[in-house]
Scaffold this motif. Sequence first.
Motif, PDB file in Angstrom:
ATOM      1  N   HIS A  71       7.322 -13.160   0.292  1.00  0.00           N
ATOM      2  CA  HIS A  71       8.469 -12.408   0.038  1.00  0.00           C
ATOM      3  C   HIS A  71       8.220 -11.982  -1.229  1.00  0.00           C
ATOM      4  CE1 HIS A  71      10.346 -12.689   4.048  1.00  0.00           C
ATOM      5  NE2 HIS A  71       9.824 -13.906   4.239  1.00  0.00           N
ATOM      6  N   GLU A  72       7.823 -12.737  -2.081  1.00  0.00           N
ATOM      7  CA  GLU A  72       7.816 -12.471  -3.442  1.00  0.00           C
ATOM      8  C   GLU A  72       6.835 -11.344  -3.888  1.00  0.00           C
ATOM      9  OE1 GLU A  72       9.276 -16.554  -3.228  1.00  0.00           O
ATOM     10  OE2 GLU A  72       7.454 -15.528  -2.707  1.00  0.00           O
ATOM     11  N   VAL A  76       7.513  -7.586  -5.092  1.00  0.00           N
ATOM     12  CA  VAL A  76       6.549  -6.791  -6.219  1.00  0.00           C
ATOM     13  C   VAL A  76       6.069  -5.750  -5.985  1.00  0.00           C
ATOM     14  CG1 VAL A  76       4.887  -7.302  -8.115  1.00  0.00           C
ATOM     15  CG2 VAL A  76       6.664  -9.187  -7.649  1.00  0.00           C
ATOM     16  N   LEU A  77       5.373  -5.522  -4.846  1.00  0.00           N
ATOM     17  CA  LEU A  77       4.871  -4.506  -4.082  1.00  0.00           C
ATOM     18  C   LEU A  77       5.577  -3.158  -4.102  1.00  0.00           C
ATOM     19  CD1 LEU A  77       1.740  -3.283  -3.122  1.00  0.00           C
ATOM     20  CD2 LEU A  77       2.596  -4.006  -0.973  1.00  0.00           C
ATOM     21  N   GLY A  78       6.760  -3.633  -3.571  1.00  0.00           N
ATOM     22  CA  GLY A  78       7.740  -2.446  -3.394  1.00  0.00           C
ATOM     23  C   GLY A  78       8.378  -1.830  -4.768  1.00  0.00           C
ATOM     24  N   LEU A  79       8.158  -2.664  -5.686  1.00  0.00           N
ATOM     25  CA  LEU A  79       8.581  -2.290  -7.050  1.00  0.00           C
ATOM     26  C   LEU A  79       7.357  -1.491  -7.626  1.00  0.00           C
ATOM     27  CD1 LEU A  79      10.389  -5.354  -8.738  1.00  0.00           C
ATOM     28  CD2 LEU A  79      11.364  -3.007  -8.547  1.00  0.00           C
ATOM     29  N   PHE A  80       6.295  -1.929  -7.479  1.00  0.00           N
ATOM     30  CA  PHE A  80       5.119  -1.354  -8.104  1.00  0.00           C
ATOM     31  C   PHE A  80       4.734   0.117  -7.313  1.00  0.00           C
ATOM     32  CE2 PHE A  80       0.501  -0.442  -8.616  1.00  0.00           C
ATOM     33  CZ  PHE A  80       0.503  -0.431 -10.032  1.00  0.00           C
ATOM     34  N   VAL A  81       5.184   0.136  -6.154  1.00  0.00           N
ATOM     35  CA  VAL A  81       4.768   1.707  -5.320  1.00  0.00           C
ATOM     36  C   VAL A  81       5.701   2.432  -5.960  1.00  0.00           C
ATOM     37  CG1 VAL A  81       3.548   0.576  -3.372  1.00  0.00           C
ATOM     38  CG2 VAL A  81       6.059   0.950  -3.268  1.00  0.00           C
ATOM     39  N   THR A  82       6.991   2.229  -6.446  1.00  0.00           N
ATOM     40  CA  THR A  82       7.835   2.995  -6.960  1.00  0.00           C
ATOM     41  C   THR A  82       7.706   3.163  -8.547  1.00  0.00           C
ATOM     42  OG1 THR A  82       9.613   1.364  -6.799  1.00  0.00           O
ATOM     43  CG2 THR A  82       9.263   2.820  -4.991  1.00  0.00           C
ATOM     44  N   GLU A 160       7.314  -9.347   9.060  1.00  0.00           N
ATOM     45  CA  GLU A 160       8.073 -10.584   8.304  1.00  0.00           C
ATOM     46  C   GLU A 160       8.500 -10.507   6.873  1.00  0.00           C
ATOM     47  OE1 GLU A 160       7.183 -15.318   7.236  1.00  0.00           O
ATOM     48  OE2 GLU A 160       5.917 -14.177   8.541  1.00  0.00           O
ATOM     49  N   PHE A 161       7.655  -9.299   6.560  1.00  0.00           N
ATOM     50  CA  PHE A 161       7.859  -8.975   4.778  1.00  0.00           C
ATOM     51  C   PHE A 161       8.651  -7.789   4.702  1.00  0.00           C
ATOM     52  CE2 PHE A 161       4.301 -12.155   5.391  1.00  0.00           C
ATOM     53  CZ  PHE A 161       5.090 -13.222   5.031  1.00  0.00           C
ATOM     54  N   LEU A 162       8.736  -6.901   5.612  1.00  0.00           N
ATOM     55  CA  LEU A 162       8.955  -5.645   5.390  1.00  0.00           C
ATOM     56  C   LEU A 162      10.678  -5.644   4.723  1.00  0.00           C
ATOM     57  CD1 LEU A 162       8.494  -3.614   8.757  1.00  0.00           C
ATOM     58  CD2 LEU A 162       7.816  -3.059   6.158  1.00  0.00           C
ATOM     59  N   PRO A 163      11.590  -6.598   4.994  1.00  0.00           N
ATOM     60  CA  PRO A 163      12.650  -6.456   4.244  1.00  0.00           C
ATOM     61  C   PRO A 163      12.680  -6.646   2.741  1.00  0.00           C
ATOM     62  CG  PRO A 163      13.288  -7.598   6.267  1.00  0.00           C
ATOM     63  CD  PRO A 163      11.534  -7.477   6.214  1.00  0.00           C
ATOM     64  N   SER A 164      11.592  -7.349   2.560  1.00  0.00           N
ATOM     65  CA  SER A 164      11.388  -8.078   1.012  1.00  0.00           C
ATOM     66  C   SER A 164      10.721  -6.845   0.237  1.00  0.00           C
ATOM     67  CB  SER A 164      10.674  -9.213   0.821  1.00  0.00           C
ATOM     68  OG  SER A 164      11.363 -10.375   1.202  1.00  0.00           O
ATOM     69  N   PHE A 165       9.880  -6.111   0.852  1.00  0.00           N
ATOM     70  CA  PHE A 165       9.213  -4.852   0.580  1.00  0.00           C
ATOM     71  C   PHE A 165      10.031  -3.699   0.459  1.00  0.00           C
ATOM     72  CE2 PHE A 165       7.003  -0.591   1.270  1.00  0.00           C
ATOM     73  CZ  PHE A 165       6.249  -0.734   0.130  1.00  0.00           C
ATOM     74  N   VAL A 166      10.919  -3.376   1.361  1.00  0.00           N
ATOM     75  CA  VAL A 166      12.172  -2.384   1.221  1.00  0.00           C
ATOM     76  C   VAL A 166      12.993  -2.696  -0.069  1.00  0.00           C
ATOM     77  CG1 VAL A 166      13.734  -1.299   2.511  1.00  0.00           C
ATOM     78  CG2 VAL A 166      11.867  -1.594   3.725  1.00  0.00           C
ATOM     79  N   ARG A 167      13.420  -3.938  -0.253  1.00  0.00           N
ATOM     80  CA  ARG A 167      14.283  -4.318  -1.041  1.00  0.00           C
ATOM     81  C   ARG A 167      13.870  -4.062  -2.381  1.00  0.00           C
ATOM     82  NH1 ARG A 167      14.425  -9.267  -0.191  1.00  0.00           N
ATOM     83  NH2 ARG A 167      13.632 -10.151  -1.911  1.00  0.00           N
ATOM     84  N   GLY A 168      12.163  -4.157  -2.818  1.00  0.00           N
ATOM     85  CA  GLY A 168      11.549  -3.874  -3.956  1.00  0.00           C
ATOM     86  C   GLY A 168      11.545  -2.178  -4.061  1.00  0.00           C
TER      87      GLY A 168
END
Length: 260
Positions: A71-72, A76-82, A160-168
């Motif tokens: 999830h971490e 972080v990946l979600g933040l990075f792509v943006t 499973e990790f989509l919510p964390s990615f979208v949050r990022g």
Amino acid sequence: MPRNPGITDEDIIKMYKSGIPFKEMVPIIGLSDRAIRNVMYKNGIDMNREQFSGQPRKHKVNENFFKTWTHEMAWVLGLFVTDGTVNSKIHSISFTQKDESILRLIAEYMDADYILAPITPTRLTPTLIINSKEIKKDLEQLGITANKSLNIPFPDVPEEFLPSFVRGVIDGDGWVQKNGYVMNVTTGSLFFAEGLLSVFQSWNLQSEITKDIENGRNTIYRVKVKGKVDLPKLAKIIYNGVTDKSFIPYKKNRMIKHLK
């Protein structure tokens, strides 16, 4: 070749000590690499030969961070792509955020030294630098490359990790209406916009893509979730079970305040 306005010897020394290679310092400072070396000699700085060749100084980082989904990692990946950048010339990536606590958390998750790029007239927002050939390669395998803004795909994130990615992603390029019921994510990539829309639709959220022309040239896509029912529902999905600080507080507060 004149020095760029506002750049002092102290700024140049900080850039050097942060690990920025000479060829990357040249356009920031406005001096040739020979002139930059002269500043180092004048101030008695012991120089690292690797930086002459453009190779970044090695800093501590967990080079396996993007190899395993957690999830971490997804956040972080979600933040990075943006809000992240892949350096096209050297093995380096960077994160840019107004809130330094977010950069410190990223560095903590990645077990990385906290190295910030020096503030310059053209770089006013705090930027975390991470030097790693392996991390850059792992990001490329996820479809994230240099000059990514207009063509980045939506990564193949396990459900499973989509919510964390979208949050990022929302923490990076999301906007949440202060008192209303609208959230949108801005991107220059239609591929990414369509992938994000597909996720929202799979969560049965009222969502859509709109587009605008930026500066008369590039098309900007906004992926929106809106409604008194749907925005709280999105908040419940992406913040459920989050016990650490992997979120931007004001965005979370605006999204969860409508939850009963």
